[in-house]
Design a protein around this motif. Structure first.
Motif, PDB file in Angstrom:
ATOM      1  N   ALA A   1      -8.587   2.316  -5.125  1.00  0.00           N
ATOM      2  CA  ALA A   1      -8.093   1.642  -3.918  1.00  0.00           C
ATOM      3  C   ALA A   1      -8.970   0.427  -3.594  1.00  0.00           C
ATOM      4  O   ALA A   1      -8.473  -0.638  -3.220  1.00  0.00           O
ATOM      5  CB  ALA A   1      -8.056   2.618  -2.745  1.00  0.00           C
TER       6      ALA A   1
ATOM      7  N   LEU B   1      -8.221  -2.563  -5.913  1.00  0.00           N
ATOM      8  CA  LEU B   1      -6.962  -3.233  -5.584  1.00  0.00           C
ATOM      9  C   LEU B   1      -7.064  -3.997  -4.267  1.00  0.00           C
ATOM     10  O   LEU B   1      -6.485  -5.075  -4.111  1.00  0.00           O
ATOM     11  CB  LEU B   1      -5.830  -2.207  -5.536  1.00  0.00           C
ATOM     12  CG  LEU B   1      -5.468  -1.686  -6.936  1.00  0.00           C
ATOM     13  CD1 LEU B   1      -4.666  -0.402  -6.853  1.00  0.00           C
ATOM     14  CD2 LEU B   1      -4.691  -2.761  -7.711  1.00  0.00           C
ATOM     15  N   ARG B   2      -7.815  -3.443  -3.326  1.00  0.00           N
ATOM     16  CA  ARG B   2      -8.030  -4.143  -2.058  1.00  0.00           C
ATOM     17  C   ARG B   2      -8.754  -5.474  -2.326  1.00  0.00           C
ATOM     18  O   ARG B   2      -8.383  -6.516  -1.786  1.00  0.00           O
ATOM     19  CB  ARG B   2      -8.868  -3.230  -1.143  1.00  0.00           C
ATOM     20  CG  ARG B   2      -8.919  -3.627   0.282  1.00  0.00           C
ATOM     21  CD  ARG B   2      -9.408  -2.486   1.198  1.00  0.00           C
ATOM     22  NE  ARG B   2     -10.302  -1.489   0.631  1.00  0.00           N
ATOM     23  CZ  ARG B   2     -11.609  -1.657   0.421  1.00  0.00           C
ATOM     24  NH1 ARG B   2     -12.195  -2.815   0.699  1.00  0.00           N
ATOM     25  NH2 ARG B   2     -12.343  -0.679  -0.092  1.00  0.00           N
TER      26      ARG B   2
ATOM     27  N   ALA C   1      -6.410  -7.927  -4.125  1.00  0.00           N
ATOM     28  CA  ALA C   1      -5.402  -8.500  -3.229  1.00  0.00           C
ATOM     29  C   ALA C   1      -5.965  -9.650  -2.400  1.00  0.00           C
ATOM     30  O   ALA C   1      -5.204 -10.433  -1.822  1.00  0.00           O
ATOM     31  CB  ALA C   1      -4.832  -7.411  -2.321  1.00  0.00           C
ATOM     32  N   GLU C   2      -7.286  -9.777  -2.355  1.00  0.00           N
ATOM     33  CA  GLU C   2      -7.894 -10.924  -1.662  1.00  0.00           C
ATOM     34  C   GLU C   2      -7.699 -12.213  -2.458  1.00  0.00           C
ATOM     35  O   GLU C   2      -7.785 -13.310  -1.908  1.00  0.00           O
ATOM     36  CB  GLU C   2      -9.398 -10.690  -1.452  1.00  0.00           C
ATOM     37  CG  GLU C   2      -9.716  -9.553  -0.479  1.00  0.00           C
ATOM     38  CD  GLU C   2     -11.222  -9.320  -0.362  1.00  0.00           C
ATOM     39  OE1 GLU C   2     -12.007 -10.074  -0.976  1.00  0.00           O
ATOM     40  OE2 GLU C   2     -11.602  -8.362   0.345  1.00  0.00           O
TER      41      GLU C   2
ATOM     42  N   ASP D   1      -1.494 -12.093  -5.237  1.00  0.00           N
ATOM     43  CA  ASP D   1      -0.414 -11.167  -4.851  1.00  0.00           C
ATOM     44  C   ASP D   1      -0.048 -10.255  -6.009  1.00  0.00           C
ATOM     45  O   ASP D   1       0.649  -9.260  -5.830  1.00  0.00           O
ATOM     46  CB  ASP D   1       0.849 -11.952  -4.464  1.00  0.00           C
ATOM     47  CG  ASP D   1       0.637 -12.797  -3.224  1.00  0.00           C
ATOM     48  OD1 ASP D   1      -0.216 -12.423  -2.395  1.00  0.00           O
ATOM     49  OD2 ASP D   1       1.319 -13.832  -3.094  1.00  0.00           O
TER      50      ASP D   1
ATOM     51  N   THR E   1      -1.104  -7.730  -8.028  1.00  0.00           N
ATOM     52  CA  THR E   1      -2.101  -6.679  -8.211  1.00  0.00           C
ATOM     53  C   THR E   1      -1.448  -5.470  -8.876  1.00  0.00           C
ATOM     54  O   THR E   1      -0.318  -5.107  -8.556  1.00  0.00           O
ATOM     55  CB  THR E   1      -2.677  -6.244  -6.854  1.00  0.00           C
ATOM     56  OG1 THR E   1      -1.581  -5.896  -5.993  1.00  0.00           O
ATOM     57  CG2 THR E   1      -3.464  -7.368  -6.214  1.00  0.00           C
TER      58      THR E   1
ATOM     59  N   HIS F   1      -1.863  -1.531  -1.778  1.00  0.00           N
ATOM     60  CA  HIS F   1      -2.551  -2.753  -2.215  1.00  0.00           C
ATOM     61  C   HIS F   1      -2.002  -3.285  -3.532  1.00  0.00           C
ATOM     62  O   HIS F   1      -2.556  -4.231  -4.081  1.00  0.00           O
ATOM     63  CB  HIS F   1      -4.047  -2.480  -2.394  1.00  0.00           C
ATOM     64  CG  HIS F   1      -4.669  -1.752  -1.246  1.00  0.00           C
ATOM     65  ND1 HIS F   1      -4.852  -2.343  -0.015  1.00  0.00           N
ATOM     66  CD2 HIS F   1      -5.125  -0.479  -1.128  1.00  0.00           C
ATOM     67  CE1 HIS F   1      -5.411  -1.462   0.813  1.00  0.00           C
ATOM     68  NE2 HIS F   1      -5.580  -0.329   0.158  1.00  0.00           N
TER      69      HIS F   1
END
Ligand code: ZN
Length: 395
Positions: free
Chosen positions: A143, A146-147, A150-151, A154, A156, A196
């Protein structure tokens, strides 16, 4: 704010027209409005804009779309590369080294590494990148990856099914066996990752004891789809296998590697053209000294193909799409134009995107500029840093 970009000696639009679908124009101009392309045509016909940027005769093409990367990792595996070059074969086992280092890194350390790699890509002309998880392999670490991804994008991809981690390598039926890991990947890990992620992916590879069988891969993909994710597959990398057929059967957007393909695999991909893209990653064959996929056969059969880096610490630590294009031309029998198309519009199709990978009205204003008069130079001048993303905010 509108910007008129002029001095484009050669514009590669990849709009699907003309030879190789490149939609070539000479002495062209582009008008950018905000972050979108508002006009494309001859410099002589260009409309007025708020400001003008003159590129002095350079070639311009769509920013590269790198549809396969693993950028969220810590640690160094250069010694493994050196050993492989000296004759040690690759079987997917070294991923565990990256998993340990990635779990031990702080969020800020991982974020800094990730951003540096994305910047490195942009400096070489890449404007869209897909980023996978897969070096965490716990609920929290996947998690987190992926978080962080995602920064920066798009695109991911949840790759909890990268390998079975060491702590789940117990005997079948034992606590901590691979069946228990499969339950985790299709259960609580997926649940934590899905908010995410856009995509789910799996390393379907019967030739690696660390990767996943056809039945396991199907379970991962179906669970991901049920959680709202779209499908990608790592398949047919280390030998002939079920990955391609599974990807086509499930309508995955992409099956990646495709190094070992049977005639039936090529037929299946040809039948799925436009839906399931064969994404070729020749940097991996280069970095593992393996045979290259037969890109020529795929194109001649009518398959959709893409090129991407697979930038990762084990099998290809190159972030360079120009390098991939040069390999595709030199080692896989593509023309320079076919390779450019596969690295832009082809790769965009593998992400089911029509707003990137082409220089057309309405698309994102993601442009790459070459210190060269033509796209031919990308493979002709291999290893020379002639490509960069065009940054209009700096201009
Ligand atoms: Zn990969």
């Amino acid at each position: 704010m509108s910007t008129l970009v002029t001095g484009i000696g050669e514009l590669v639009t990849c709009d699907g027209t003309g030879p190789e679908g490149l939609g070539l124009r000479h002495d062209a101009a582009v008008v950018v409005e905000g972050d979108h392309i508002a006009w494309v045509g001859s410099a002589a016909d260009a409309p007025a804009a708020d400001r003008q940027v003159d590129l002095g005769g350079s070639a311009v093409l769509p920013g590269f779309v790198d549809s396969h990367s693993h950028l969220v990792f810590a640690g160094d595996r250069s010694a493994e590369f050196a050993a492989r070059m000296a004759g040690t074969p690759y079987d997917g086992g070294g991923i565990g080294v990256s998993v340990s280092a990635t779990r031990a890194a702080t969020d800020d350390e991982l974020r800094a590494l990730l951003r540096r790699r994305v910047d490195e890509m942009r400096a070489q002309g890449t404007t869209t990148v897909e980023v996978k998880s897969g070096y965490g392999l716990t609920v929290d670490d996947e998690a987190r990856a992926l978080r962080l991804a995602a920064e920066v994008t798009d695109e991911t991809t949840f790759l909890g099914a990268h390998v079975v981690p060491a702590e789940y390598s117990g005997a079948p039926g034992a606590r901590g066996d691979r069946a228990a890991y499969l339950d985790l990947v299709t259960g609580s890990m997926l649940e934590a990752a899905a908010p995410h992620a856009r995509w789910v992916d799996v390393f379907c590879e019967p030739h690696s004891a660390h990767a996943f069988t056809e039945d396991e891969a199907r379970a991962v993909l179906l669970a991901g789809r049920a959680a709202g994710l779209e499908l990608r597959v790592h398949g047919n990398q280390l030998g002939h296998g079920p990955g391609v057929q599974l990807a086509v059967e499930l309508g995955a957007a992409s099956v990646d590697h495709c190094t070992y393909l049977s005639p039936a695999d090529v037929d299946a991909l040809a039948g799925a053209a436009g839906t399931t893209v064969a994404t070729l990653l020749p940097g991996v064959e280069f970095s593992t000294r393996s045979p290259y996929p037969d890109a020529r056969a795929l194109l001649d059969a009518g398959c959709s193909i893409a090129l991407a880096t697979d930038c990762n610490p084990g099998t290809c630590y190159s972030s360079s799409m120009p390098f991939v294009i040069a390999l595709a031309v030199r080692e896989m029998g593509l023309t320079p134009g076919e390779a450019v198309y596969a690295a832009t519009a082809g790769s965009a199709l593998s992400l089911r995107r029509s707003d990137v990978g082409r220089v057309v009205v309405g698309a994102r204003a993601d442009l790459a500029v070459l210190d060269a008069p033509s796209h031919l130079h990308l493979s002709y001048r291999a290893g020379v840093p002639i490509a960069r993303a065009l940054d209009l905010s700096e201009a």
